[in-house]
Scaffold this motif. Structure first.
Motif, PDB file in Angstrom:
ATOM      1  N   PRO A  44       0.451  -0.995  -0.175  1.00  0.00           N
ATOM      2  CA  PRO A  44      -0.340  -0.323  -0.180  1.00  0.00           C
ATOM      3  C   PRO A  44       1.016   1.040   0.027  1.00  0.00           C
ATOM      4  O   PRO A  44       0.671   2.472  -0.614  1.00  0.00           O
ATOM      5  N   ALA A  45       1.823   1.381   0.458  1.00  0.00           N
ATOM      6  CA  ALA A  45       2.385   2.749   0.722  1.00  0.00           C
ATOM      7  C   ALA A  45       3.029   3.044  -0.581  1.00  0.00           C
ATOM      8  O   ALA A  45       3.228   3.888  -0.899  1.00  0.00           O
ATOM      9  N   GLN A  46       3.138   1.828  -2.102  1.00  0.00           N
ATOM     10  CA  GLN A  46       4.165   1.764  -3.022  1.00  0.00           C
ATOM     11  C   GLN A  46       2.961   2.478  -3.736  1.00  0.00           C
ATOM     12  O   GLN A  46       3.102   3.338  -5.018  1.00  0.00           O
ATOM     13  N   ALA A  47       1.430   1.799  -3.929  1.00  0.00           N
ATOM     14  CA  ALA A  47       0.592   2.729  -4.574  1.00  0.00           C
ATOM     15  C   ALA A  47       0.232   4.165  -3.950  1.00  0.00           C
ATOM     16  O   ALA A  47      -0.159   4.939  -4.940  1.00  0.00           O
ATOM     17  N   GLN A  48       0.459   4.498  -2.574  1.00  0.00           N
ATOM     18  CA  GLN A  48       0.462   5.482  -2.277  1.00  0.00           C
ATOM     19  C   GLN A  48       1.583   6.829  -3.664  1.00  0.00           C
ATOM     20  O   GLN A  48       0.789   7.851  -3.791  1.00  0.00           O
ATOM     21  N   VAL A  49       3.096   6.088  -3.548  1.00  0.00           N
ATOM     22  CA  VAL A  49       4.214   6.871  -4.251  1.00  0.00           C
ATOM     23  C   VAL A  49       3.172   7.016  -5.265  1.00  0.00           C
ATOM     24  O   VAL A  49       3.854   7.923  -6.236  1.00  0.00           O
ATOM     25  N   GLY A  50       2.802   6.043  -6.147  1.00  0.00           N
ATOM     26  CA  GLY A  50       1.972   6.088  -7.493  1.00  0.00           C
ATOM     27  C   GLY A  50       1.394   7.454  -7.334  1.00  0.00           C
ATOM     28  O   GLY A  50       1.659   8.453  -9.121  1.00  0.00           O
ATOM     29  N   GLN A  51       0.186   7.147  -6.345  1.00  0.00           N
ATOM     30  CA  GLN A  51      -0.852   8.399  -6.692  1.00  0.00           C
ATOM     31  C   GLN A  51       0.272   9.445  -6.858  1.00  0.00           C
ATOM     32  O   GLN A  51      -0.258  10.460  -7.087  1.00  0.00           O
ATOM     33  N   TRP A  52       1.200  10.145  -5.623  1.00  0.00           N
ATOM     34  CA  TRP A  52       1.976  11.022  -5.883  1.00  0.00           C
ATOM     35  C   TRP A  52       2.409  11.413  -6.386  1.00  0.00           C
ATOM     36  O   TRP A  52       2.429  12.794  -7.151  1.00  0.00           O
ATOM     37  N   TRP A  53       3.435  10.449  -7.495  1.00  0.00           N
ATOM     38  CA  TRP A  53       3.564  11.144  -8.979  1.00  0.00           C
ATOM     39  C   TRP A  53       2.760  11.009  -9.593  1.00  0.00           C
ATOM     40  O   TRP A  53       2.096  11.931 -10.865  1.00  0.00           O
ATOM     41  N   ALA A  54       1.206  10.161  -9.951  1.00  0.00           N
ATOM     42  CA  ALA A  54       0.240  10.777 -10.733  1.00  0.00           C
ATOM     43  C   ALA A  54      -0.424  12.276 -10.659  1.00  0.00           C
ATOM     44  O   ALA A  54      -0.558  12.811 -11.555  1.00  0.00           O
ATOM     45  N   SER A  55      -0.351  12.437  -9.600  1.00  0.00           N
ATOM     46  CA  SER A  55      -1.283  13.828  -9.259  1.00  0.00           C
ATOM     47  C   SER A  55       0.117  14.979  -9.336  1.00  0.00           C
ATOM     48  O   SER A  55      -0.102  16.370  -9.090  1.00  0.00           O
ATOM     49  N   ASN A  56       1.187  14.489  -9.446  1.00  0.00           N
ATOM     50  CA  ASN A  56       2.899  15.770 -10.093  1.00  0.00           C
ATOM     51  C   ASN A  56       2.872  15.984  -8.608  1.00  0.00           C
ATOM     52  O   ASN A  56       3.807  17.306  -8.986  1.00  0.00           O
ATOM     53  N   GLU A  57       2.711  15.726  -7.326  1.00  0.00           N
ATOM     54  CA  GLU A  57       3.003  15.297  -6.163  1.00  0.00           C
ATOM     55  C   GLU A  57       4.454  15.809  -5.960  1.00  0.00           C
ATOM     56  O   GLU A  57       5.335  16.229  -5.421  1.00  0.00           O
ATOM     57  N   TRP A  58       5.840  14.550  -6.537  1.00  0.00           N
ATOM     58  CA  TRP A  58       6.125  14.056  -6.683  1.00  0.00           C
ATOM     59  C   TRP A  58       7.085  13.815  -7.521  1.00  0.00           C
ATOM     60  O   TRP A  58       6.119  13.237  -9.137  1.00  0.00           O
ATOM     61  N   SER A  59       8.160  13.861  -8.246  1.00  0.00           N
ATOM     62  CA  SER A  59       8.750  13.809  -9.231  1.00  0.00           C
ATOM     63  C   SER A  59       8.947  12.483  -9.620  1.00  0.00           C
ATOM     64  O   SER A  59       8.745  11.706  -8.501  1.00  0.00           O
ATOM     65  N   VAL A  60       9.349  11.878 -10.546  1.00  0.00           N
ATOM     66  CA  VAL A  60       9.882  10.254 -11.419  1.00  0.00           C
ATOM     67  C   VAL A  60      11.427   9.984 -10.698  1.00  0.00           C
ATOM     68  O   VAL A  60      11.160   9.268  -9.881  1.00  0.00           O
ATOM     69  N   ALA A  61      12.191  11.128  -9.996  1.00  0.00           N
ATOM     70  CA  ALA A  61      13.417  10.468  -9.047  1.00  0.00           C
ATOM     71  C   ALA A  61      12.621  10.400  -7.703  1.00  0.00           C
ATOM     72  O   ALA A  61      13.656   9.358  -7.175  1.00  0.00           O
TER      73      ALA A  61
END
Length: 340
Positions: A44-61
């Motif tokens: 579930p933590a990795q799923a949350q990471v994916g959501q942060w990337w999709a919403s542009n809150e996190w960069s690819v890096a």
């Protein structure tokens, strides 16, 4: 576990590998099973990471750093709990071209914890190399992962290659649909998670009797014809955007590359939808794409324009035309599927 989850997310956000490993090992020391840590903390933590990337809150890096840390945590947990195999060999691999290796790695570790002798081949395994490996080893079954549905045609070729080698196949991943509908369409048994995969692998009767493929629609040749026109469609779509959307003319080379990649994704997801004859595959992608682009300041009108342009070029493709029309309706009202 509930209290550990936000601490683990903080570790991923801070790229603190050592603290993340400490959280997992602390849970093990407290009596939490390795399987629960993999399925209820890491996944579930990795799923949350994916959501942060999709919403542009996190960069690819940031996403890559977090994924690496999760992989290190999986390795630490697996090393702590390392049972000897008492069952046959299972080969776990990603489809050719599929680079999302963490979810199948979690499945591989769950199977290992359940007593299977697991060989994890990792990301993007070419079909010929996989089959060669199967011929060299006594394999009970193959578990193949696909996270992106545009790769379903390649997935089908890998499934068929394994079946021709007389090795049962089990598939999983978001690419087959949340309910596995496209796995069944391709003639493969499907499992949504590691525990389900373990149960299916233990049921030799069911494993040896996968569903029959349902691909009679491919006789209309729309899928191969669309694939042959892929480069033409992308080039024409980019030229149309430059003409119709003034801002595109001022794009940097990086922005042009990104737009070209997005046009390729549209064509590839349309092709995959044709392959399994399901407009839902394409409309789900369009809804996702509109959301991703909105987070990057690109209006949905650009997607609508591209789908209209492709529809004009594919007038002789009745199924593709219908899928494009349904996708255009979603792009014009993105809240319909996303709930926003």
């Amino acid at each position: 576990m509930v209290a550990a989850f936000p601490r683990f997310l903080d570790c991923l956000a801070e790229a603190d590998e050592y603290a993340a490993v400490d959280v997992a090992l602390g849970l093990l020391a407290a009596g939490v099973t390795a399987e629960r840590i993999l399925l209820e903390l890491v996944a579930p933590a990795q799923a949350q990471v994916g959501q942060w990337w999709a919403s542009n809150e996190w960069s690819v890096a940031q996403e890559h750093a977090a994924t690496h840390i999760s992989e290190r945590v999986v390795a630490a947990v697996s090393s702590y709990a390392s049972p000897r195999p008492v069952r046959g060999r299972i080969v776990v691999a990603c489809m050719d071209g599929e680079w999302h290796a963490l979810p199948p790695r979690l499945v591989a570790e769950v199977l290992r914890l359940r007593g299977w002798h697991v060989t994890f081949l990792g990301a993007s395994v070419p079909a010929a190399h996989l089959v060669s490996y199967l011929h060299r080893h006594d394999v009970h079954a193959v578990a193949l992962a696909c996270a992106i549905s545009m790769r379903l045609p390649q997935a089908h070729r890998m499934i068929e290659a394994c079946q021709r080698a007389d090795v049962p196949v089990l598939v999983g991943g978001r690419g087959f649909g949340v309910d596995g509908r496209w796995a069944r369409r391709l003639g493969a048994s499907w499992a949504p998670d590691g525990p389900t995969a373990a149960s299916l692998l233990a049921d030799e009767w069911s494993l040896a009797r996968p569903p029959e493929p349902d691909l009679a629609h491919l006789t209309d040749d729309e899928y191969p014809a669309l694939c042959r026109r892929r480069a033409e469609l992308i080039e024409s779509g980019l030229a149309d955007l430059r003409e119709r959307v003034p801002a595109v003319g001022a794009y940097t080379p990086a922005q042009v590359d990104s737009t070209t990649a997005d046009l390729g994704y549209i064509v590839d997801f349309l092709a995959a939808a044709l392959y399994v004859d399901d407009a839902g595959l394409f409309t789900e992608f369009v809804d996702w794409l509109v959301g991703i682009l909105a987070g990057r300041g690109v209006p949905s009108a650009a997607v609508v324009r591209t789908l209209e342009h492709f529809a004009g070029l594919l007038r002789d493709f009745p199924r593709a035309g219908r899928f494009l029309a349904e996708g255009r309706a979603v792009a014009e009202a993105p809240a319909a599927l996303s709930g926003g």
